[in-house]
Design an enzyme around this catalytic site. Structure first.
Site, PDB file in Angstrom:
ATOM      1  N   LYS A 195       0.845  -1.441  -0.129  1.00 28.74           N
ATOM      2  CA  LYS A 195      -0.036  -0.255  -0.028  1.00 28.74           C
ATOM      3  C   LYS A 195       0.992   1.365  -0.025  1.00 28.74           C
ATOM      4  O   LYS A 195       1.980   0.974   0.097  1.00 28.74           O
ATOM      5  CB  LYS A 195      -0.808   0.003   1.349  1.00 28.74           C
ATOM      6  CG  LYS A 195      -0.151  -0.053   2.482  1.00 28.74           C
ATOM      7  CD  LYS A 195      -1.078  -0.219   3.758  1.00 28.74           C
ATOM      8  CE  LYS A 195      -0.216  -0.322   4.969  1.00 28.74           C
ATOM      9  NZ  LYS A 195      -1.172  -0.638   6.345  1.00 28.74           N
ATOM     10  N   TYR A 237      16.152  29.540   7.411  1.00 24.26           N
ATOM     11  CA  TYR A 237      15.166  30.287   7.909  1.00 24.26           C
ATOM     12  C   TYR A 237      15.212  30.333   9.218  1.00 24.26           C
ATOM     13  O   TYR A 237      15.324  29.386  10.024  1.00 24.26           O
ATOM     14  CB  TYR A 237      13.754  29.603   7.627  1.00 24.26           C
ATOM     15  CG  TYR A 237      13.534  29.744   6.178  1.00 24.26           C
ATOM     16  CD1 TYR A 237      13.419  31.080   5.660  1.00 24.26           C
ATOM     17  CD2 TYR A 237      12.840  28.497   5.424  1.00 24.26           C
ATOM     18  CE1 TYR A 237      12.925  31.177   4.117  1.00 24.26           C
ATOM     19  CE2 TYR A 237      12.487  28.842   4.144  1.00 24.26           C
ATOM     20  CZ  TYR A 237      12.415  30.061   3.418  1.00 24.26           C
ATOM     21  OH  TYR A 237      12.065  30.031   2.258  1.00 24.26           O
TER      22      TYR A 237
HETATM   23  C1  LIG Z   1      -0.279  -1.654   6.848  1.00 23.19           C
HETATM   24  C2  LIG Z   1      -0.728  -2.728   7.359  1.00 23.19           C
HETATM   25  C3  LIG Z   1       0.175  -4.116   7.437  1.00 23.19           C
HETATM   26  C4  LIG Z   1       1.371  -4.090   7.439  1.00 23.19           C
HETATM   27  O1  LIG Z   1       2.013  -3.461   8.733  1.00 23.19           O
HETATM   28  P1  LIG Z   1       3.369  -3.509   8.896  1.00 23.19           P
HETATM   29  O2  LIG Z   1       3.733  -2.923  10.433  1.00 23.19           O
HETATM   30  O3  LIG Z   1       4.125  -2.290   7.806  1.00 23.19           O
HETATM   31  O4  LIG Z   1       4.065  -4.721   8.728  1.00 23.19           O
HETATM   32  C5  LIG Z   1      -0.793  -5.131   7.764  1.00 23.19           C
HETATM   33  N1  LIG Z   1      -2.034  -5.132   8.080  1.00 23.19           N
HETATM   34  C6  LIG Z   1      -2.907  -4.294   7.954  1.00 23.19           C
HETATM   35  C7  LIG Z   1      -4.225  -4.274   8.147  1.00 23.19           C
HETATM   36  C8  LIG Z   1      -2.245  -2.969   7.421  1.00 23.19           C
HETATM   37  O5  LIG Z   1      -2.948  -1.849   7.519  1.00 23.19           O
END
Ligand SMILES: *Cc1c(COP(=O)(O)O)cnc(C)c1O
Length: 402
Positions: free
Chosen positions: A37, A270
């Site tokens: 994702k 800045y």
């Molecule tokens: C993002 C996510 C993962 C992966 O999590 P990590 O901590 O990056 O391994 C797995 N399951 C769900 C439902 C998530 O939202």
């Protein structure tokens, strides 16, 4: 590759594949769903998905349906689960593309049944129960209703229940190990309730990276590592990525846009939060918060240049940060165009995304995921590359991410 660019994120697909292989070993027989994702946590979704599959993952996980459809459009045929839908969203394209969806409520089951009818196909669903995160998932009270709706739809052939699943709240934190074990028990309870109502799916899944790595009881049939696939530790207080045998896949590099000499007492960037102590060389790095560098790391974020580490001098700006190199021989050798590494594998003593997270008071997940679209991703390595060795950049470009 990409040496003439002001900045680039070099992503090593062979590291992604090797990490997936390490995780498969740690999964002890559970199947591995590589979570890709958010553009593969900023690493480029499609090439990383292919590399993770080449390394031994057999599933892919995403949040949004659009992400799953992008994988399918790129020709990825592995099972894909997308877990975030809202009422009114058209789920038919997912069903038509053989994308598994999650349901945490009766309305979601009904939306899937509707999509199944319209496509003339069977929708694949993972029923999600809330075991203690209080985010997605049906509460224990609502769970029987969700299961009954799915059972009825399964009986008429509209739906196939593929899994019962949930997500852990604090698997990264040793102080919460009792909570994690309680969540494992609650998942087993939900599976038993579903079985009594006639739903006996083949899969149960619960663990993301930290659950997989720290909690054998949470591995079940399938694990869903995300950040660990990219070589970043999900629980830096428990173990570093090196402890785990994981290699950070992203190296954020830039070429100095300017090097100049200034006198003592000059305010830098800045607000003049940094002032030169003496005569100094200042080096301009063409990356800033517009590229995802956390502004909270002002004055602290580490950068490697010619084998030395420097902290960002003063504020992180939108497009640039300044390094104060001082006035020694090393500083005098630095030239505009020299390459800096903002973060990378850490193997050579250079900074890591975890170091930037520590400097900014956040987690390394956020550092890598936020590297912006303005920074080209340059994929190197051959794992999962369509067409074989030497075509990684072309493959990434055709995915629209390079
Ligand atoms: C993002 C996510 C993962 C992966 O999590 P990590 O901590 O990056 O391994 C797995 N399951 C769900 C439902 C998530 O939202």
């Amino acid at each position: 590759m990409g040496d003439a660019l002001p900045a680039r994120a070099v992503v090593d697909l062979d590291a992604v594949a090797a990490n997936a292989d390490v995780l498969r070993g740690r999964a002890a027989g559970a199947a591995v769903m590589a979570v890709v994702k958010a553009d593969g946590y900023g690493h480029g979704m499609v090439p990383c998905a292919r590399a993770a599959l080449a390394g031994g993952a057999t599933w892919l996980g995403v949040a949004h349906l659009a992400e799953a459809l992008e994988l399918r459009a790129a020709g990825v045929t592995a099972p894909v689960l997308a877990w975030l839908v809202v009422p009114g969203q058209d789920l038919a394209p997912a069903v038509a593309a053989d994308v598994d969806l999650s349901a945490s409520a009766v309305w979601a089951v009904e939306a899937l049944v509707d999509a199944a009818r319209r496509t003339g196909r069977t929708a694949r669903v993972h029923l999600k129960v809330d075991t203690g995160l209080s985010r997605g998932g049906a509460t224990a009270r609502d769970w029987p209703d969700v299961v009954r709706a799915a059972a009825a739809a399964q009986a008429e052939g509209a739906l196939e229940v593929v899994a019962v699943w949930s997500h852990l709240a604090s698997a990264d934190d040793e102080a919460s190990d009792a909570l994690t074990l309680a969540q494992v028990e609650r998942l087993h309870d939900a599976v038993a309730v579903a079985a009594r109502l006639g739903v006996r799916p083949p899969l149960r899944h619960l663990a993301a990276s930290s659950g997989l790595l720290a909690h054998p009881a949470a591995r079940l049939d399938l694990v869903r590592p995300g950040v660990a696939v990219y070589g970043v530790s999900p629980a830096p207080e428990r173990f570093s990525s090196a402890d785990l045998g994981l290699v950070p896949a992203m190296s954020l590099r830039a070429r100095l846009a300017l090097v100049k000499e200034v006198g003592p007492g000059e305010g830098v960037s800045y607000g003049h939060h940094h002032v030169t102590a003496g005569r100094a060389r200042l080096a301009l790095v063409p990356l800033g918060y517009g590229d995802g560098l956390p502004r909270h790391a002002s004055g602290r974020g580490p950068v490697a240049l010619r084998g030395r580490r420097y902290a960002v001098a003063g504020r992180v700006c939108m497009d640039q940060v300044v390094l104060d190199l001082g006035d020694d021989d090393a500083a005098r050798a630095v030239r505009a165009g020299d390459e800096v590494e903002v973060f990378g594998t850490g193997a050579d003593g250079g900074p890591t995304a975890q170091d930037w997270a520590d400097a900014a008071g956040t987690i390394a997940y956020e550092v890598v995921t936020r590297i912006g679209a303005r920074v080209p991703r340059v994929h190197v390595g051959t794992a999962g590359v369509v067409g074989g060795p030497g075509t990684a950049v072309a493959a990434a470009a055709s995915g629209g991410r390079a």
